[in-house]
Write an enzyme that holds these catalytic residues in place. Structure first.
Site, mmCIF file in Angstrom:
data_model
loop_
_atom_site.group_PDB
_atom_site.id
_atom_site.type_symbol
_atom_site.label_atom_id
_atom_site.label_comp_id
_atom_site.label_asym_id
_atom_site.label_seq_id
_atom_site.Cartn_x
_atom_site.Cartn_y
_atom_site.Cartn_z
ATOM 1 N N ILE A 268 33.721 80.085 39.198
ATOM 2 C CA ILE A 268 32.315 80.471 39.277
ATOM 3 C C ILE A 268 31.734 79.886 40.560
ATOM 4 C CG2 ILE A 268 30.032 80.180 38.241
ATOM 5 C CD1 ILE A 268 31.900 82.091 36.740
ATOM 6 N N GLU A 269 31.055 80.727 41.331
ATOM 7 C CA GLU A 269 30.399 80.289 42.558
ATOM 8 C C GLU A 269 28.939 80.744 42.533
ATOM 9 O OE1 GLU A 269 31.588 78.625 45.211
ATOM 10 O OE2 GLU A 269 33.772 78.776 45.134
ATOM 11 N N THR A 270 28.030 79.830 42.214
ATOM 12 C CA THR A 270 26.628 80.179 42.384
ATOM 13 C C THR A 270 26.323 80.209 43.880
ATOM 14 O OG1 THR A 270 25.877 77.896 42.294
ATOM 15 C CG2 THR A 270 26.017 79.081 40.201
#
Length: 594
Positions: A292-294
């Site tokens: 996950i990469e915000t």
């Protein structure tokens, strides 16, 4: 969409009703997401939540950092299923959620505190883990987390203080999974092998380009995965969790690695994950993995809430159909153990871009490109007030490239303790010979090695070598290590042990000594030897003359000219320079060993 994000940010920053010590507001929420708590404050909050959880949470220490701090993990489950044994007996898949492997990217910690509270205390997500177990690392790189300041994440939109990317020994833990140099990695591997999770979720914050998405995500290409895991990821992540996340008011995209950062319209490509990374390591352990990469330019409140919602969406899916994930893991282990049974079995260890691109719709912003008088390059500048959609091409898909042979077993001589210690760290099973045995084995001869010019994660990586397999009769002394390939850890073993694997221990430099001749000849001796060799082999003189004519650097180096002859003499070949010590056995030879 903008209105939704603004509402979330305002809601996060609004004053909360105070109920003295009974308030379950997290430290980040209390600050309006301007700050993230210290490790001590994080643990203090976790202790409060665990104490109020009625036995659904367990707080444990699983390691110690180089600076002496405890590494903490929280286990969350119903029905007392807070141990690996109870989780397996109950038929519950295990999800390992980790935050802060890069401590400046810390949304996962604050979102995790909120998730635990809403599962175990407030009841908002009371049913989230009816049929699954969550193992949560709030801060993986604890020393890096405590080495916080305002100047570690350039251009990131909060929090005010951010942790340092490396741990105390300046190692990037998200490049350490295979080589396992760091104490934190060794502790993590012990945790992994204790729980054997079915899914790894690793939380990060991306930098680079600007675009509308508040979150991007990545799963390993299907060619890197067991078929059952690839199918589960496609159905669970692509087909359910991401649409569920977007239905909550977010905007998500597959991970955006632009072919040219100066011009997004040139398309996107696969960023090239490998076993040194979290999801790449999960893949060689036959397990599902989600990165996950915000987006660093979005407000911290938006990023934390986005993380909360995507983890919730994934856990919702696992909880609704736990059997599917358990079956994917079981089938993957069976698949891995059977790989070497095929004739001339092999395993892809490097991958290349699929030359056929696919259309991709990029929800980005308008941008300008200016010739820079500083760098001399093109300077791209985004205008986030002007949304713009671009029809571009995607080269995300991969194809297998270099394959490693899968023998019946690998053989490691007992003196190569650096290799054996890594087998132990990864919990790869092996046996040892009890008496000397003579067998036929395949040994790779490595020539023309070249190394990276600069260090990377404390090593000068072996970039390339010519690999020539050779058959030999060898005597294996007592104590020789035998790693069988008819095991669920075959994919892991191949990636550690085969010379072709880009994250093998060889490539990380643990066996560089094999390229160093220890015996040598003095120039006066080599002058005489060269003339003797030419007299006995006129073709060698022709080869030497051709090299002198074609290679000015060689021609101008007395040492290189004499080495030409020494390296073709029995005084050099007897040293077995470049002989890779990890041997391969076929089934017949393996039967002789046992």
């Amino acid at each position: 969409m903008r209105a939704t994000r603004l509402f979330l940010a305002l809601l996060a920053a609004a004053p909360f009703a105070s109920h003295a010590s009974e308030s379950w507001i997290t430290p980040a929420e209390a600050s309006g997401f301007r700050t993230t708590p210290s490790y001590a404050d994080t643990l203090a909050y976790l202790h409060r939540v665990v104490d109020a959880s009625h036995g659904t949470l367990s707080l444990q220490t699983f390691g110690t950092t180089p600076e002496g701090r405890p590494m903490t993990v929280v286990v969350a489950a119903k029905d007392g299923d807070l141990t690996p044994e109870k989780a397996r007996a109950a038929g519950k898949p295990v999800v390992l959620l980790q935050a802060g492997i890069h401590p400046g990217e810390i949304e996962g910690k604050d979102a995790g505190l909120m998730l635990l509270r809403d599962f175990a205390v407030t009841g908002k997500l009371a049913h989230l883990l009816d049929h699954a177990v969550l193992v949560f690392i709030p801060v993986y790189s604890v020393d890096g987390h405590e080495n916080a300041g305002p100047y570690f994440r350039i251009n990131q939109n909060g929090p005010e203080q951010m942790g340092f990317r490396g741990q105390a020994q300046y190692l990037n833990l998200n490049r350490d999974y295979v080589k396992a140099d760091a104490p934190e990695t060794r502790a993590w591997l012990q945790l992994w092998n204790t729980w054997r999770p079915d899914l790894l979720i690793d939380i990060h914050t991306t930098d680079g380009a600007d675009y509308q998405y508040d979150l991007t995500w990545y799963t390993e290409d299907a060619h890197k995965l067991a078929p059952s895991v690839a199918a589960w990821q496609k159905a669970a992540i692509d087909g359910d969790a991401i649409p569920h996340y977007e239905a909550m008011g977010h905007l998500a995209s597959p991970y955006l690695e632009f072919k040219d950062g100066r011009d997004p319209t040139k398309g996107i490509e696969n960023f090239g994950s490998g076993p040194r990374f979290s999801t790449g390591y999960a893949a060689i352990r036959n397990r599902a993995g989600l990165l996950i990469e915000t987006h660093m330019l979005k407000p911290y409140a938006v990023r934390v809430h986005g993380t909360y919602d995507i983890v919730r969406a994934v856990l919702d899916h696992v909880n609704r159909d736990p059997a599917a994930l358990l079956k994917a893991s079981k089938d993957a282990d069976t698949w891995a153990a059977a790989l070497s049974a095929a004739p001339d079995a092999s395993l892809a260890v490097t991958f290349k871009a699929d030359p056929t691109s696919k259309p991709f719709t990029l929800k980005g912003y308008a941008f300008t490109q200016t010739k820079s008088d500083i760098s001399g390059d093109t300077w791209i500048q985004y205008d986030p007030t002007r949304k713009k959609t671009y029809a571009i091409q995607s080269w995300l898909d991969l194809q297998p490239d270099v394959a490693a042979p899968l023998p019946a077993a690998w053989v490691i001589p007992a003196q190569w303790t650096a290799i054996i210690s890594r087998l132990d760290a990864h919990h790869i099973p092996y046996t040892t010979t009890q008496a000397p045995v003579t067998v036929s084995a395949t040994q790779d001869m490595l020539t023309n090695p070249s190394w990276a010019e600069k260090p990377f994660e404390g090593h000068h990586l072996l970039r390339d070598a010519t690999i020539t397999p050779a058959q030999a009769t060898v005597t294996l002394p007592a104590g020789t290590v035998i790693v069988r390939s008819d095991d669920a850890d075959a994919v892991l073993a191949a990636n550690l042990l085969d010379a072709r694997a880009p994250d093998s221990l060889l490539r990380w430099g643990y066996l560089d000594a094999i390229f160093e001749p220890k015996e040598y000849g003095e120039p006066r001796v080599m002058e005489a030897l060269a003339r003797k060799m030419i007299a006995e082999n006129p073709a060698l003189k022709a080869e030497f003359d051709a090299k002198v004519a074609a290679d000015p650097a060689f021609a101008s180096s007395p040492r290189a000219r004499l080495s030409f002859f020494f390296e073709r003499s029995p005084w050099y070949t007897a040293q077995k320079v470049g002989a890779y010590p990890v041997l391969r056995l076929d089934r017949t030879a393996l039967q002789q060993v046992h």
